[in-house]
Design a protein around this motif. Structure first.
Motif, PDB file in Angstrom:
ATOM      1  N   LYS A   1      -5.933  -0.408   5.945  1.00 52.88           N
ATOM      2  CA  LYS A   1      -4.550  -0.396   5.168  1.00 52.88           C
ATOM      3  C   LYS A   1      -3.929   0.835   4.660  1.00 52.88           C
ATOM      4  O   LYS A   1      -2.835   1.242   4.101  1.00 52.88           O
ATOM      5  N   GLY A   2      -5.025   1.821   4.582  1.00 56.93           N
ATOM      6  CA  GLY A   2      -4.911   3.096   4.090  1.00 56.93           C
ATOM      7  C   GLY A   2      -4.393   3.011   2.309  1.00 56.93           C
ATOM      8  O   GLY A   2      -3.800   4.139   1.998  1.00 56.93           O
ATOM      9  N   LYS A   3      -4.995   2.123   1.804  1.00 55.03           N
ATOM     10  CA  LYS A   3      -4.398   2.067   0.394  1.00 55.03           C
ATOM     11  C   LYS A   3      -5.513   1.392  -0.300  1.00 55.03           C
ATOM     12  O   LYS A   3      -6.492   0.774   0.149  1.00 55.03           O
ATOM     13  N   ASN A   4      -5.566   1.425  -1.609  1.00 52.96           N
ATOM     14  CA  ASN A   4      -6.548   0.619  -2.322  1.00 52.96           C
ATOM     15  C   ASN A   4      -6.217  -0.867  -2.428  1.00 52.96           C
ATOM     16  O   ASN A   4      -5.157  -1.177  -2.408  1.00 52.96           O
ATOM     17  N   TYR A   5      -7.515  -1.575  -2.468  1.00 48.99           N
ATOM     18  CA  TYR A   5      -7.047  -3.309  -2.825  1.00 48.99           C
ATOM     19  C   TYR A   5      -6.754  -3.470  -4.073  1.00 48.99           C
ATOM     20  O   TYR A   5      -7.125  -2.958  -5.217  1.00 48.99           O
ATOM     21  N   ASP A   6      -5.593  -4.088  -4.016  1.00 49.34           N
ATOM     22  CA  ASP A   6      -5.092  -4.673  -5.167  1.00 49.34           C
ATOM     23  C   ASP A   6      -5.153  -6.228  -5.606  1.00 49.34           C
ATOM     24  O   ASP A   6      -4.719  -7.005  -5.153  1.00 49.34           O
ATOM     25  N   GLN A   7      -6.396  -6.159  -6.523  1.00 42.25           N
ATOM     26  CA  GLN A   7      -6.921  -7.704  -6.761  1.00 42.25           C
ATOM     27  C   GLN A   7      -6.169  -8.283  -7.653  1.00 42.25           C
ATOM     28  O   GLN A   7      -5.672  -9.564  -7.326  1.00 42.25           O
ATOM     29  N   PRO A   8      -5.274  -7.895  -8.694  1.00 42.65           N
ATOM     30  CA  PRO A   8      -4.444  -8.741  -9.320  1.00 42.65           C
ATOM     31  C   PRO A   8      -3.229  -9.485  -8.353  1.00 42.65           C
ATOM     32  O   PRO A   8      -3.098 -10.442  -8.293  1.00 42.65           O
ATOM     33  N   LYS A   9      -2.908  -8.343  -7.386  1.00 46.34           N
ATOM     34  CA  LYS A   9      -2.010  -8.852  -6.393  1.00 46.34           C
ATOM     35  C   LYS A   9      -2.548 -10.050  -5.551  1.00 46.34           C
ATOM     36  O   LYS A   9      -1.850 -11.228  -5.524  1.00 46.34           O
ATOM     37  N   ALA A  10      -3.993  -9.999  -5.218  1.00 41.89           N
ATOM     38  CA  ALA A  10      -4.074 -10.830  -4.348  1.00 41.89           C
ATOM     39  C   ALA A  10      -4.466 -12.277  -5.045  1.00 41.89           C
ATOM     40  O   ALA A  10      -4.337 -13.394  -4.461  1.00 41.89           O
ATOM     41  N   ILE A  11      -4.990 -12.221  -6.457  1.00 40.25           N
ATOM     42  CA  ILE A  11      -5.165 -13.330  -6.919  1.00 40.25           C
ATOM     43  C   ILE A  11      -3.675 -14.072  -7.413  1.00 40.25           C
ATOM     44  O   ILE A  11      -3.656 -15.303  -7.420  1.00 40.25           O
ATOM     45  N   LEU A  12      -2.933 -13.660  -8.151  1.00 40.57           N
ATOM     46  CA  LEU A  12      -1.670 -14.060  -8.203  1.00 40.57           C
ATOM     47  C   LEU A  12      -0.782 -14.653  -7.291  1.00 40.57           C
ATOM     48  O   LEU A  12      -0.288 -15.422  -7.217  1.00 40.57           O
ATOM     49  N   GLU A  13      -1.011 -13.736  -5.929  1.00 35.20           N
ATOM     50  CA  GLU A  13      -0.274 -14.217  -4.821  1.00 35.20           C
ATOM     51  C   GLU A  13      -0.943 -15.535  -4.284  1.00 35.20           C
ATOM     52  O   GLU A  13      -0.171 -16.420  -3.600  1.00 35.20           O
ATOM     53  N   GLN A  14      -2.339 -15.533  -4.313  1.00 27.89           N
ATOM     54  CA  GLN A  14      -3.159 -16.663  -3.630  1.00 27.89           C
ATOM     55  C   GLN A  14      -2.467 -18.088  -4.564  1.00 27.89           C
ATOM     56  O   GLN A  14      -2.407 -19.190  -4.124  1.00 27.89           O
ATOM     57  N   ILE A  15      -2.369 -17.901  -5.892  1.00 25.16           N
ATOM     58  CA  ILE A  15      -1.965 -19.110  -6.943  1.00 25.16           C
ATOM     59  C   ILE A  15      -0.596 -19.280  -6.818  1.00 25.16           C
ATOM     60  O   ILE A  15      -0.155 -20.390  -6.708  1.00 25.16           O
ATOM     61  N   TYR A  16       0.271 -18.297  -6.861  1.00 20.22           N
ATOM     62  CA  TYR A  16       1.906 -18.362  -6.975  1.00 20.22           C
ATOM     63  C   TYR A  16       2.557 -18.092  -5.589  1.00 20.22           C
ATOM     64  O   TYR A  16       4.015 -18.487  -5.795  1.00 20.22           O
ATOM     65  N   GLY A  17       1.884 -17.778  -4.313  1.00 18.62           N
ATOM     66  CA  GLY A  17       2.768 -17.618  -3.390  1.00 18.62           C
ATOM     67  C   GLY A  17       3.288 -16.186  -3.444  1.00 18.62           C
ATOM     68  O   GLY A  17       2.938 -15.159  -4.283  1.00 18.62           O
ATOM     69  N   PRO A  18       4.086 -15.617  -2.404  1.00 17.13           N
ATOM     70  CA  PRO A  18       4.893 -14.308  -2.441  1.00 17.13           C
ATOM     71  C   PRO A  18       5.470 -14.128  -3.583  1.00 17.13           C
ATOM     72  O   PRO A  18       5.917 -14.664  -4.359  1.00 17.13           O
ATOM     73  N   LEU A  19       5.042 -12.573  -3.863  1.00 16.43           N
ATOM     74  CA  LEU A  19       5.437 -12.024  -5.244  1.00 16.43           C
ATOM     75  C   LEU A  19       6.680 -11.233  -4.931  1.00 16.43           C
ATOM     76  O   LEU A  19       6.598 -10.400  -3.921  1.00 16.43           O
ATOM     77  N   ASN A  20       7.614 -10.985  -5.919  1.00 13.17           N
ATOM     78  CA  ASN A  20       8.218  -9.750  -5.992  1.00 13.17           C
ATOM     79  C   ASN A  20       7.530  -8.460  -6.009  1.00 13.17           C
ATOM     80  O   ASN A  20       6.358  -8.242  -6.687  1.00 13.17           O
ATOM     81  N   PRO A  21       7.908  -7.203  -5.400  1.00 14.69           N
ATOM     82  CA  PRO A  21       7.101  -6.116  -5.765  1.00 14.69           C
ATOM     83  C   PRO A  21       6.666  -5.925  -7.283  1.00 14.69           C
ATOM     84  O   PRO A  21       7.516  -6.303  -7.962  1.00 14.69           O
ATOM     85  N   PRO A  22       5.789  -4.984  -7.529  1.00 14.57           N
ATOM     86  CA  PRO A  22       5.484  -4.660  -8.942  1.00 14.57           C
ATOM     87  C   PRO A  22       6.444  -3.793  -9.608  1.00 14.57           C
ATOM     88  O   PRO A  22       6.925  -3.017  -9.020  1.00 14.57           O
ATOM     89  N   ALA A  23       6.321  -3.812 -10.723  1.00 14.12           N
ATOM     90  CA  ALA A  23       7.196  -2.735 -11.603  1.00 14.12           C
ATOM     91  C   ALA A  23       6.792  -1.374 -11.534  1.00 14.12           C
ATOM     92  O   ALA A  23       5.428  -1.511 -11.699  1.00 14.12           O
ATOM     93  N   ASP A  24       7.576  -0.442 -11.280  1.00 17.86           N
ATOM     94  CA  ASP A  24       6.838   1.009 -11.432  1.00 17.86           C
ATOM     95  C   ASP A  24       6.967   1.227 -12.923  1.00 17.86           C
ATOM     96  O   ASP A  24       6.331   2.259 -13.181  1.00 17.86           O
ATOM     97  N   THR A  25       7.816   0.850 -13.764  1.00 18.14           N
ATOM     98  CA  THR A  25       7.820   1.023 -15.280  1.00 18.14           C
ATOM     99  C   THR A  25       7.941  -0.343 -15.769  1.00 18.14           C
ATOM    100  O   THR A  25       8.868  -0.960 -15.454  1.00 18.14           O
ATOM    101  N   LEU A  26       6.989  -0.539 -16.664  1.00 20.29           N
ATOM    102  CA  LEU A  26       6.950  -1.826 -17.361  1.00 20.29           C
ATOM    103  C   LEU A  26       8.157  -2.188 -18.275  1.00 20.29           C
ATOM    104  O   LEU A  26       8.632  -1.008 -19.374  1.00 20.29           O
TER     105      LEU A  26
END
Length: 369
Positions: free
Chosen positions: A218-243
């Motif tokens: 995939k040419g990018k680093n693995y995003d484990q928080p995304k993988a965990i939260l998506e497994q639990i809650y389903g498809p996610l909105n894109p992450p915030a660039d600025t919190l």
């Protein structure tokens, strides 16, 4: 100045230094001007002597039926214990380099077997059924509804692959269907959270126990928080660039006193939308590993693993409870969560001092109006 507040200042003082020190060759070290607003505010607040008192954890009225948990190492064992003990209010969990429920008490060899041996997932399920039968934890039938993520790195020197496989076996035996059980066991990761833009090179087994690993093909680093939260809650909105907010310290001593091996300060990330109206928000609890609490690695886990950027756009409140080193009683020299009984024989059930403390924190965040 309180000791708790002084400790928080020291954690935030490390924030920019840690970001710069762990950048790879393709990642530039940001100036304060180019940092996100939330990170910049955290650094500015560090130099302001009146900032960041450890206030009470707020009552937010988040959805009590959508709580989830995740953790690394001792935090992974703790995530399993919490999810099993309170299964009626938990929807899923992420387990990174951790073993099955009550592992050290049901396997010959105890802790050693549960780190480097071949523990039994089915024996752990039998233990859970026993505790549930006498009302010490929620009914085991509640486990079957879980969405579960289980991860073990092939270069993990501390928790070996058969231990992680036993965790998968435990949830399979509990009735979690294959489509709800993600088992990730091929990545050459060390004993670590896997963050997309922070930490050591993939395969490292060293502080702060955060690695960054490429995602194959995939040419990018693995995003484990995304993988965990998506497994639990389903498809996610894109992450915030600025919190939209910053990580806040809170008075953890209100929930955990002497003898718990828990720090006086915990941390929580509350997105701005959830501060305004938390009724549609869920709570996700992140348990750090041994030698990985704020006492040991400062803000690395609660600011840099990557949960907050996904939380910000998906109405998730991220709770970061903190364990701390303690000697001689309880004997916890590495600042681990209790998964083998150093706080007493009820560590794995609802009356355990650490589990009940964290549940009280979650109850505060999800209190009914």
């Amino acid at each position: 100045m309180s000791k708790a507040r002084a400790r928080f200042y020291r954690h935030e003082a490390k924030l920019r230094r840690n970001i710069c020190a762990t950048r790879t060759a393709t990642m530039k070290c940001p100036s304060i001007r180019n940092l996100s607003a939330a990170v910049a505010l955290a650094i500015v607040n560090f130099v302001h002597p009146a900032a960041h008192a450890a206030d009470a954890l707020p009552t937010l009225h988040a959805n009590p039926s959508r709580t989830s948990v995740s953790g690394l190492s001792s935090g992974a064992f703790m995530a399993v214990q919490y999810a099993v003990a309170y299964s009626s209010s938990v929807v899923g969990l992420g387990v990174i380099a951790g073993g099955p429920y009550n592992c050290a008490f049901v396997n010959i060899g105890g802790v050693v077997t549960c780190m480097s041996g071949e523990p039994s997932g089915s024996m752990s399920l039998a233990a859970a059924e026993g505790f549930a039968s006498v009302g010490q934890i929620d009914p085991v039938a509640g486990l079957a509804k879980f969405k579960v993520y289980v991860f073990g790195g092939t270069k993990d020197r501390y928790v070996h692959p058969p231990v992680v496989a036993a965790t998968r076996d435990f949830f399979q035996a509990a009735g979690v269907p294959p489509r709800h059980l993600a088992y990730v066991n091929k990545m050459p990761a060390g004993h670590a959270f896997i963050a997309p833009a922070f930490g050591n090179a993939c395969g490292t087994n060293a502080a702060p126990y955060i690695d960054h690993c490429p995602e194959n093909g995939k040419g990018k680093n693995y995003d484990q928080p995304k993988a965990i939260l998506e497994q639990i809650y389903g498809p996610l909105n894109p992450p915030a660039d600025t919190l939209s907010s910053i990580v806040q310290p809170f008075d953890q001593s209100a929930f955990a006193g002497d003898g718990t091996s828990m720090d006086s300060v915990g941390f929580v990330y509350i997105p701005r939308e959830c501060s305004a109206d938390a009724s549609g928000c869920a709570v996700h609890v992140v348990f750090h590993g041994c030698r990985q609490g704020a006492q040991s690695v400062g803000s690395d886990v609660y600011a840099s693993v990557g949960y907050n950027r996904w939380a910000d756009t998906n109405r998730l409140i991220i709770l970061y409870p903190q364990a701390v080193t303690s000697q001689p009683i309880p004997a916890n020299p590495e600042g681990c969560w209790d998964w083998w009984g150093y706080t007493g024989p009820t560590f794995q059930v609802q009356s355990g001092v650490q589990l009940s403390a964290v549940k009280s924190m979650v109850d505060r965040l999800t209190a009914p109006k």
